[in-house]
Motif scaffolding. Structure first.
Motif, short mmCIF file in Angstrom:
data_model
loop_
_atom_site.label_atom_id
_atom_site.label_comp_id
_atom_site.label_asym_id
_atom_site.label_seq_id
_atom_site.Cartn_x
_atom_site.Cartn_y
_atom_site.Cartn_z
N MET A 1 -30.02 -0.18 -3.70
CA MET A 1 -28.75 -0.09 -4.41
C MET A 1 -28.32 1.37 -4.57
O MET A 1 -27.28 1.66 -5.18
CB MET A 1 -28.86 -0.74 -5.79
N GLU A 2 -29.07 2.33 -4.03
CA GLU A 2 -28.79 3.77 -4.03
C GLU A 2 -28.68 4.32 -5.45
O GLU A 2 -27.99 5.30 -5.70
CB GLU A 2 -27.50 4.07 -3.26
N LEU A 3 -29.46 3.67 -6.40
CA LEU A 3 -29.48 4.21 -7.75
C LEU A 3 -30.30 5.49 -7.81
O LEU A 3 -30.18 6.25 -8.77
CB LEU A 3 -30.06 3.17 -8.72
N ARG A 4 -31.14 5.71 -6.83
CA ARG A 4 -31.93 6.95 -6.76
C ARG A 4 -31.36 7.95 -5.76
O ARG A 4 -31.98 8.97 -5.51
CB ARG A 4 -33.36 6.62 -6.34
N GLY A 5 -30.22 7.64 -5.20
CA GLY A 5 -29.59 8.54 -4.23
C GLY A 5 -29.20 7.81 -2.97
O GLY A 5 -29.46 6.62 -2.83
N PRO A 6 -28.53 8.50 -2.06
CA PRO A 6 -28.06 7.88 -0.81
C PRO A 6 -29.23 7.37 0.03
O PRO A 6 -30.32 7.95 0.03
CB PRO A 6 -27.30 9.01 -0.10
N GLY B 1 -38.84 -4.92 -7.20
CA GLY B 1 -37.81 -4.33 -8.05
C GLY B 1 -37.44 -2.92 -7.61
O GLY B 1 -36.25 -2.57 -7.58
N TYR B 2 -38.44 -2.10 -7.31
CA TYR B 2 -38.15 -0.73 -6.87
C TYR B 2 -37.44 -0.72 -5.53
O TYR B 2 -36.57 0.13 -5.28
CB TYR B 2 -39.43 0.09 -6.78
N VAL B 3 -37.77 -1.66 -4.64
CA VAL B 3 -37.05 -1.74 -3.36
C VAL B 3 -35.59 -2.04 -3.61
O VAL B 3 -34.69 -1.43 -2.99
CB VAL B 3 -37.69 -2.81 -2.46
N ASP B 4 -35.29 -2.94 -4.54
CA ASP B 4 -33.90 -3.27 -4.84
C ASP B 4 -33.19 -2.06 -5.44
O ASP B 4 -32.00 -1.79 -5.13
CB ASP B 4 -33.85 -4.44 -5.82
N LEU B 5 -33.87 -1.29 -6.32
CA LEU B 5 -33.26 -0.10 -6.92
C LEU B 5 -32.91 0.93 -5.85
O LEU B 5 -31.81 1.52 -5.87
CB LEU B 5 -34.22 0.51 -7.95
N ILE B 6 -33.83 1.14 -4.94
CA ILE B 6 -33.57 2.13 -3.88
C ILE B 6 -32.45 1.64 -2.98
O ILE B 6 -31.56 2.42 -2.56
CB ILE B 6 -34.85 2.39 -3.07
#
Length: 602
Positions: A404-409, A397-402
């Motif tokens: 998707m650039e939800l935590r930044g570019p 899940g965290y890999v998908d969030l990153i």
């Protein structure tokens, strides 16, 4: 020798009178050279008496006198007979038997009457012989009077009838003995078969021992004593069973109080000393008194009416484990050799039944321990699998969030790293899924939703799922070959899982440029799905091992392929759970062909 006036001696008395002369050299003189009128009269009587007799002297049985009737019967003159051996003069057909008869009469002094002789010169002439030994004052024989007489036709007929009757009687007795022996063997076989069935009714050790205590022999006694030797070489006595309730009450009072002692003359102590069957018939009361070691116990044993005792050892695989003592009644006959043989056989079958019961008990215990260990392993694997899935799902899940650039570019290099993280996360998640499937399969928790499946549909769906893996290697996947009207029974999801696993293995172990094919066919009862490749194949020593859990074809520290060796074990388990099977045909370096069989839908 003077006779009273008017006295006429009988033949036998006359023969005895001849032997009363003390000087053997005077026999002939006493008869032929008589001087007084009385002696001459007696000599004439002996010479012309109708009974044929002769007198012998010494151990050689030399003839010193033969009357006219005797000489006429054997066809010899007086000069030829006097001094000759009797066996030579008579010349019987069985000379050695006649000589033995004369020797025995001379040695023992016993009269031998009416023995038949056949003359060699004329086999049709049968004579009857009677021998009177004459003993001196010292009790030793010096002379013998021999009487011969022809056997009449009537006597021959009677003798023949007697021989026939004797032979018929002997034959009847032999047949009777044979019939009795056969009947005894039949009864013994029936008894042993019945006891064997009773001993084998249960595979529980305690129940088998209880059956042993109820043994008895058919004709002597009706109860027994069973002593056992445990692993620490300690003797103990099993509870005794008596068919008489009154006597059983007495034995129950002795339970636990009357135990075997090394000095006992029967039971296990005797078996330990002798190593074979033993009978105690004399001084039984004294032996019981020694074994009782308590006046009260001795009185109880006396009240039971104990008679002869037969002890036979209990042996399992050449190891003495106990003894059975068969107890006879006070008035029972002694134990015979047949009783001992029957008791030995019964003890042997009892030991075999006890050995089977022990082996069964050990097998049950080992199975229980194995099941416990397997359940513990399954519980551990299941718990660890569940515990590992949670963080792995979180990682994905965290890999998908990153990504998707939800935590930044995210840079291009970072996306490559994220793809690698995602690939490893999925790989680990696949391993954990396999562990969970294997755990459920082993514990019987896996359920099957069996339906009718169209074979072409399932095969094509499985082939579509491995297209990404095919794209990673330059392999030739041939079109699925399967008739359109083939139906099988199975759980669709699990059948696809098996086929995907087989296709994945084929891709994994086939070099670039290789070939993979999937086909199906039918038999009367099954649908057969084949997954074939021309890869590395399976070594002959691992053909069956590859279906065991945690086994890989090229396992070891140097292996390059992933997985933990559960795919084929799970696949075979799933196939058998659907009443099918999974097999392999392979040759090292020449590929393999796996066959999934499923029940054919009618």
């Amino acid at each position: 020798m003077v006779m009273a006036k008017g006295y006429v001696p009988s033949h036998s008395q006359a023969l005895r009178d001849v032997t009363h002369a003390t000087d053997s050299h005077r026999y002939t003189d006493a008869v032929a050279g008589a001087s007084t009128p009385a002696e001459q009269a007696f000599a004439g009587c002996l010479a012309h008496v109708t009974a044929a007799f002769a007198v012998t002297s010494g151990v050689q049985h030399s003839i010193i006198y033969a009357n006219a009737a005797f000489r006429a019967l054997v066809a010899y003159g007086e000069a030829e007979l006097v001094g000759a051996m009797l066996t030579q003069a008579v010349a019987p057909r069985d000379a050695h038997l006649f000589t033995a008869l004369l020797d025995r009469a001379f040695r023992t002094g016993h009269v031998v009457r009416n023995k038949r002789l056949a003359i060699v010169s004329d086999a049709r002439k049968l004579l009857c012989c009677t021998v009177w030994p004459s003993q001196n004052d010292r009790g030793t024989s010096e002379h013998m009077v021999i009487e011969l007489r022809p056997i009449t036709r009537g006597e021959q007929t009677l003798a023949l009838q007697r021989d026939v009757a004797e032979r018929l009687l002997l034959s009847a007795l032999r047949e009777q003995d044979a019939a009795a022996l056969a009947e005894g063997s039949r009864r013994a076989a029936q008894f042993l078969a019945r006891e064997s069935r009773r001993l084998a009714e249960s595979l529980h050790e305690a129940t088998t021992k209880l059956a042993m205590t109820a043994m008895s022999l058919p004709y002597v006694g009706d109860w027994c004593i069973v002593d056992m030797l445990d692993d620490d070489a300690i003797m103990h006595r099993l509870s005794i069973i008596h068919p008489d309730p009154a006597k059983q009450a007495i034995l129950e009072e002795l339970d636990g109080r009357w135990t075997p002692d090394p000095d006992d003359e029967f039971g296990l102590p005797a078996a330990l000393r002798n190593g074979a069957a033993s009978i105690l018939a004399d001084d039984v009361d004294e032996a019981l008194g020694t074994a009782a070691r308590d006046p009260e116990i001795y009185r109880a044993l006396r009240e039971l009416g104990v008679g002869p005792l037969l002890t036979v050892p209990l042996v399992i695989r050449d190891r003495l484990i106990g003894a059975v003592t068969f107890v006879g009644g006070r008035n029972d006959r002694p134990f015979t050799r047949d009783d001992v043989q029957l008791a030995d056989e019964l003890a042997s079958r009892s030991a075999a039944a006890l050995d089977r019961a022990r082996a069964y008990g050990e097998a049950i215990a080992l199975t229980a321990r194995a099941d416990s260990a397997s359940n513990a392993k399954s519980m551990f694997l299941g718990m660890m699998s569940h515990e590992l899935r949670t963080p792995l799902n979180a990682i994905g899940g965290y890999v998908d969030l990153i990504d998707m650039e939800l935590r930044g570019p995210v840079t291009a290099a970072q996306r490559i790293d994220l793809a690698r993280i995602r690939s490893n996360q999925r790989y680990l998640l696949g391993l954990i899924t396999d562990l969970l499937s294997f755990t459920k399969l082993g514990s019987g928790q896996l359920t099957f939703n069996t339906t009718t499946l169209l074979a072409t549909d399932v095969l094509q769906a499985s082939a579509n799922m491995i297209e990404p893996l095919l794209a990673e290697k330059t392999l030739r996947f041939e079109p699925v070959i399967c008739a359109p009207n083939i139906y099988a029974l199975g759980d669709r999801e699990k059948v696809v899982q098996i086929l995907v696993n087989l296709l994945s293995n084929a891709i994994k172990f086939t070099a670039n440029g290789g070939r993979i094919a999937m086909t199906c066919e039918t038999t009367d009862a099954f649908v057969l799905v084949h997954v074939a490749d021309d890869g590395i194949g399976v070594p002959p020593d691992k053909v069956e091992l590859i279906f065991d859990p945690f086994v890989q074809v090229n396992g070891g520290a140097t292996r390059h392929e992933g997985g933990i060796g559960l795919g084929l074990a799970i696949s075979r388990g799933l196939a058998r759970g659907m009443r099918g099977n999974l097999t392999v045909e392979t040759e090292l370096h020449h590929g393999a062909r796996f066959t999934l069989s499923l029940p054919r839908a009618v």
